[in-house]
Enzyme design. Structure first.
Site, PDB file in Angstrom:
ATOM      1  N   HIS A  17       0.845  -1.201   0.000  1.00  0.00           N
ATOM      2  CA  HIS A  17       0.000   0.000   0.000  1.00  0.00           C
ATOM      3  C   HIS A  17       0.883   1.255   0.000  1.00  0.00           C
ATOM      4  O   HIS A  17       0.611   2.216  -0.700  1.00  0.00           O
ATOM      5  CB  HIS A  17      -0.869   0.053   1.275  1.00  0.00           C
ATOM      6  CG  HIS A  17      -1.959  -0.971   1.347  1.00  0.00           C
ATOM      7  ND1 HIS A  17      -2.088  -1.828   2.414  1.00  0.00           N
ATOM      8  CD2 HIS A  17      -2.988  -1.259   0.514  1.00  0.00           C
ATOM      9  CE1 HIS A  17      -3.155  -2.590   2.239  1.00  0.00           C
ATOM     10  NE2 HIS A  17      -3.712  -2.283   1.090  1.00  0.00           N
ATOM     11  N   LYS A  41     -17.660  -6.619   6.579  1.00  0.00           N
ATOM     12  CA  LYS A  41     -16.335  -7.228   6.654  1.00  0.00           C
ATOM     13  C   LYS A  41     -15.870  -7.292   8.094  1.00  0.00           C
ATOM     14  O   LYS A  41     -15.931  -6.296   8.823  1.00  0.00           O
ATOM     15  CB  LYS A  41     -15.332  -6.377   5.843  1.00  0.00           C
ATOM     16  CG  LYS A  41     -15.015  -6.991   4.493  1.00  0.00           C
ATOM     17  CD  LYS A  41     -13.804  -6.329   3.874  1.00  0.00           C
ATOM     18  CE  LYS A  41     -13.559  -6.890   2.479  1.00  0.00           C
ATOM     19  NZ  LYS A  41     -12.459  -6.237   1.793  1.00  0.00           N
ATOM     20  N   ARG A  90      -1.713  -5.722  -8.862  1.00  0.00           N
ATOM     21  CA  ARG A  90      -0.563  -6.593  -8.587  1.00  0.00           C
ATOM     22  C   ARG A  90      -0.391  -7.679  -9.619  1.00  0.00           C
ATOM     23  O   ARG A  90       0.695  -7.988 -10.045  1.00  0.00           O
ATOM     24  CB  ARG A  90      -0.725  -7.260  -7.206  1.00  0.00           C
ATOM     25  CG  ARG A  90      -0.526  -6.329  -6.068  1.00  0.00           C
ATOM     26  CD  ARG A  90      -1.198  -6.842  -4.830  1.00  0.00           C
ATOM     27  NE  ARG A  90      -2.643  -6.693  -4.935  1.00  0.00           N
ATOM     28  CZ  ARG A  90      -3.490  -6.953  -3.974  1.00  0.00           C
ATOM     29  NH1 ARG A  90      -3.048  -7.419  -2.834  1.00  0.00           N
ATOM     30  NH2 ARG A  90      -4.781  -6.777  -4.131  1.00  0.00           N
ATOM     31  N   SER A 128      -3.020  -7.807   2.646  1.00  0.00           N
ATOM     32  CA  SER A 128      -3.242  -7.722   4.091  1.00  0.00           C
ATOM     33  C   SER A 128      -3.650  -9.058   4.698  1.00  0.00           C
ATOM     34  O   SER A 128      -3.258  -9.380   5.826  1.00  0.00           O
ATOM     35  CB  SER A 128      -4.305  -6.678   4.407  1.00  0.00           C
ATOM     36  OG  SER A 128      -3.914  -5.432   3.911  1.00  0.00           O
TER      37      SER A 128
HETATM   38  P1  ADP Z   1      -9.865  -3.641  -0.740  1.00  0.00           P
HETATM   39  O1  ADP Z   1     -10.727  -4.361   0.252  1.00  0.00           O
HETATM   40  O2  ADP Z   1     -10.499  -2.428  -1.344  1.00  0.00           O
HETATM   41  O3  ADP Z   1      -9.218  -4.510  -1.783  1.00  0.00           O
HETATM   42  P2  ADP Z   1      -7.188  -3.434   0.325  1.00  0.00           P
HETATM   43  O4  ADP Z   1      -6.718  -2.728   1.540  1.00  0.00           O
HETATM   44  O5  ADP Z   1      -6.977  -4.894   0.246  1.00  0.00           O
HETATM   45  O6  ADP Z   1      -8.708  -3.051   0.173  1.00  0.00           O
HETATM   46  O7  ADP Z   1      -6.530  -2.776  -0.962  1.00  0.00           O
HETATM   47  C1  ADP Z   1      -6.680  -1.412  -1.264  1.00  0.00           C
HETATM   48  C2  ADP Z   1      -5.991  -1.141  -2.592  1.00  0.00           C
HETATM   49  O8  ADP Z   1      -4.591  -1.367  -2.453  1.00  0.00           O
HETATM   50  C3  ADP Z   1      -6.453  -2.044  -3.735  1.00  0.00           C
HETATM   51  O9  ADP Z   1      -6.448  -1.295  -4.930  1.00  0.00           O
HETATM   52  C4  ADP Z   1      -5.385  -3.106  -3.800  1.00  0.00           C
HETATM   53  O10 ADP Z   1      -5.253  -3.612  -5.118  1.00  0.00           O
HETATM   54  C5  ADP Z   1      -4.161  -2.300  -3.416  1.00  0.00           C
HETATM   55  N1  ADP Z   1      -3.126  -3.142  -2.821  1.00  0.00           N
HETATM   56  C6  ADP Z   1      -3.201  -3.962  -1.766  1.00  0.00           C
HETATM   57  N2  ADP Z   1      -2.025  -4.593  -1.518  1.00  0.00           N
HETATM   58  C7  ADP Z   1      -1.179  -4.143  -2.492  1.00  0.00           C
HETATM   59  C8  ADP Z   1       0.180  -4.441  -2.841  1.00  0.00           C
HETATM   60  N3  ADP Z   1       0.902  -5.323  -2.175  1.00  0.00           N
HETATM   61  N4  ADP Z   1       0.702  -3.800  -3.891  1.00  0.00           N
HETATM   62  C9  ADP Z   1      -0.041  -2.934  -4.593  1.00  0.00           C
HETATM   63  N5  ADP Z   1      -1.317  -2.618  -4.352  1.00  0.00           N
HETATM   64  C10 ADP Z   1      -1.890  -3.213  -3.321  1.00  0.00           C
END
Ligand code: ADP
Length: 187
Positions: A17, A41, A90, A128
């Site tokens: 992130h 969630k 990703r 996450s």
């Molecule tokens: P959501 O429930 O909206 O997917 P996340 O916190 O999992 O929430 O992800 C928020 C954003 O960050 C999404 O666009 C996701 O693709 C991106 N994201 C999560 N982990 C990574 C990572 N390791 N590298 C790049 N982008 C990421």
């Protein structure tokens, strides 16, 4: 000068992130990280914990701000006076869901643009839920999350285990201690 929002669950924020955020901070005048309030969630961290962690980890990015939002992404966009939604991409597996979301948001608000950013290769396999799982099973996540997040995970889930040691038996037959005859009791 364009403003952007970066919506997500951030349960918890990871180095992936942060990689996306540092790139976005260079591209946009202002980036608003928006932590989704999703009652459906079940999150490990409460909303206030997630907000606090993101704030702690983005102090070095002055044009990045953090808040929460409940409702449609397009409404969130308008509330912050932004035009762009940032999402991370990703792998191909992210694409289908993201494609659908971007098109639906565009349908709901034709002014909504979604910009996808790719993280550095080392973060492409990071998310996450994997972090929560590793931490819950006692593994170390120090490579994947900021220090403050690691500390908070430890507090919630306990310290990482020491690496498991495999005991290799010595070669050949183990020698058993010689049996000694019980001495006859002297009368
Ligand atoms: P959501 O429930 O909206 O997917 P996340 O916190 O999992 O929430 O992800 C928020 C954003 O960050 C999404 O666009 C996701 O693709 C991106 N994201 C999560 N982990 C990574 C990572 N390791 N590298 C790049 N982008 C990421």
């Amino acid at each position: 000068m364009v403003k952007a929002i970066y919506p997500g669950t951030f349960d918890p924020i990871t180095n992936g992130h942060l990689d996306i955020l540092s790139r976005a901070a260079l591209l946009f005048e202002e980036v608003q990280v928006v932590v989704a309030v999703n009652v459906r969630k079940n999150t490990l961290f409460s909303l206030s914990e997630r907000l606090e962690l993101i704030r702690d980890c983005t102090l070095h990015l002055p044009n990045v701000h953090v808040s929460s939002f409940e409702g449609l992404t397009v409404d969130c966009l308008r509330r912050f006076g932004a035009e762009v939604v940032i999402r991370g991409l990703r792998a191909v597996s992210d694409f289908e869901y993201e494609f659908q979301m971007a098109l639906m948001n565009k349908k709901l608000d034709p002014g909504c643009e979604t910009v996808y950013l790719m993280p550095s290769e080392q973060y492409t396999y990071l998310n996450s839920s994997v972090i929560r799982e590793i931490a819950a099973l006692g593994g170390s996540v120090s490579e994947f999350v900021p220090h403050a997040v690691e500390a908070k995970l430890r507090k919630k889930l306990g310290a990482p285990h020491a690496p498991i040691q495999t005991v290799v038996p010595p070669k050949g037959r183990a020698k058993l201690p010689k049996k000694t005859k019980p001495r006859a009791k002297k009368s």
